[in-house]
Design a protein around this motif. Structure first.
Motif, PDB file in Angstrom:
ATOM      1  N   LYS A  71       0.822  -1.211   0.000  1.00 54.90           N
ATOM      2  CA  LYS A  71       0.000   0.000   0.000  1.00 54.90           C
ATOM      3  C   LYS A  71       0.856   1.261   0.000  1.00 54.90           C
ATOM      4  N   LYS A  72       2.010   1.240   0.687  1.00 49.77           N
ATOM      5  CA  LYS A  72       2.832   2.446   0.838  1.00 49.77           C
ATOM      6  C   LYS A  72       4.247   2.329   0.272  1.00 49.77           C
ATOM      7  N   GLY A 102      18.956   3.221  -7.501  1.00 50.89           N
ATOM      8  CA  GLY A 102      17.918   2.279  -7.119  1.00 50.89           C
ATOM      9  C   GLY A 102      17.611   2.367  -5.641  1.00 50.89           C
ATOM     10  N   GLY A 103      16.344   2.094  -5.283  1.00 42.44           N
ATOM     11  CA  GLY A 103      15.954   2.141  -3.878  1.00 42.44           C
ATOM     12  C   GLY A 103      14.458   1.980  -3.720  1.00 42.44           C
ATOM     13  N   ILE A 104      13.897   2.646  -2.721  1.00 45.09           N
ATOM     14  CA  ILE A 104      12.468   2.550  -2.433  1.00 45.09           C
ATOM     15  C   ILE A 104      11.875   3.940  -2.228  1.00 45.09           C
ATOM     16  N   ASP A 105      10.575   4.049  -2.442  1.00 51.77           N
ATOM     17  CA  ASP A 105       9.794   5.242  -2.111  1.00 51.77           C
ATOM     18  C   ASP A 105       8.733   4.855  -1.087  1.00 51.77           C
ATOM     19  N   LYS A 110      -2.496   9.769   2.113  1.00 51.26           N
ATOM     20  CA  LYS A 110      -3.643   8.886   2.273  1.00 51.26           C
ATOM     21  C   LYS A 110      -4.646   9.198   1.171  1.00 51.26           C
ATOM     22  N   ASN A 111      -4.674   8.343   0.170  1.00 49.30           N
ATOM     23  CA  ASN A 111      -5.532   8.578  -0.982  1.00 49.30           C
ATOM     24  C   ASN A 111      -7.002   8.368  -0.637  1.00 49.30           C
TER      25      ASN A 111
END
Length: 247
Positions: A71-72, A102-105, A110-111
């Motif tokens: 989800k996040k 390279g990595g993560i977001d 909160k949509n």
């Protein structure tokens, strides 16, 4: 006396009805299910293309992408190529090479309903391979220190190959859906140089992907404006539970 009794009974009946009605109120759960898209989002950094068009000393492009894991959490990365010429009163130097990040977001937005927008913090590890060409430089001549021509130019064109750099990066940005599956985003970047290979008796003035270095400093900054398209691969249910009172 009889009228008073009737009145008392009526009041008692009214309160009993109100109490009974309150007891009859129940809390019901209303469950709504929305489909959230999971897939690969691909795009390009438009700011680098614009700079290529307007800046004669710069050529570059960057392709970016992310893939939604949860989800996040998104896997994310960028790959690009840059050529940058730095010119000032003492030298002219051209750097060209490629880079990968390279990595993560982590999405903190909160949509609402089925929206897929992002306000995120990203973490990257970046690596670059490049070369530098010292086009020309000027040397101070002590024999002409009292004249205006105390500097003379050396047109050398010496190339230094096999240079590398590794850095860590933090990104803060947003991505907003403009229309179906099409996104626009902007981000700012703070970079910290971990290690580098520089030419002998010289330094890396510019590192592709890292940007300009200043006086052998180990920190850099950057920004990006990107357009991207989400290729939906599958969808997951997003369950929204709402509670309300019902009589």
């Amino acid at each position: 006396m009889y009228a008073s009794y009737i009145k008392s009974m009526a009041i008692l009946l009214l309160f009993s009805t109100i109490a009974f009605a309150q007891e009859e109120k129940k809390t019901v759960t209303d469950t709504l299910v929305y489909k959230q898209k999971y897939g690969l989002r691909l795009g390009a950094d438009i700011s680098k293309l614009g700079r290529t068009f307007f800046d004669d000393n710069y050529t570059g492009f960057e392709i970016m992408g992310d893939y939604r894991l949860t989800k996040k959490i998104y896997l994310a990365g960028e790959i690009g190529n840059e050529e940058r010429t730095i010119e000032n009163e003492v030298l002219s130097n051209t750097t060209k090479g490629s880079y990968f990040k390279g990595g993560i977001d982590l999405n903190f937005y909160k949509n609402w309903l089925d929206m897929e927008n992002m306000i995120y913090v990203g973490f990257r590890a970046g690596a670059s391979t490049f070369s530098q060409t010292l086009n020309s430089y000027r040397v101070y001549d002590v024999n002409h220190q009292y004249w205006n021509d105390d500097l003379f130019s050396v047109e050398e064109g010496e190339e230094f190959k096999g240079l590398t750099a590794i850095w860590a990066e933090i990104q803060i940005g947003i991505k907003a859906e403009m229309f179906n599956n099409f996104y626009a985003g902007i981000n700012v970047q703070l970079k910290g140089l971990v290690t580098e290979i520089a030419p002998d008796n010289f330094e890396n003035l510019y590192i592709p992907g890292f940007n300009r270095t200043f006086d052998s400093g180990r920190f850099g900054v950057g920004f990006g404006f990107n357009l991207s398209y989400l290729v939906p691969i599958f969808k997951k249910d997003k369950i929204v539970v709402q509670e309300k009172e019902a009589e």
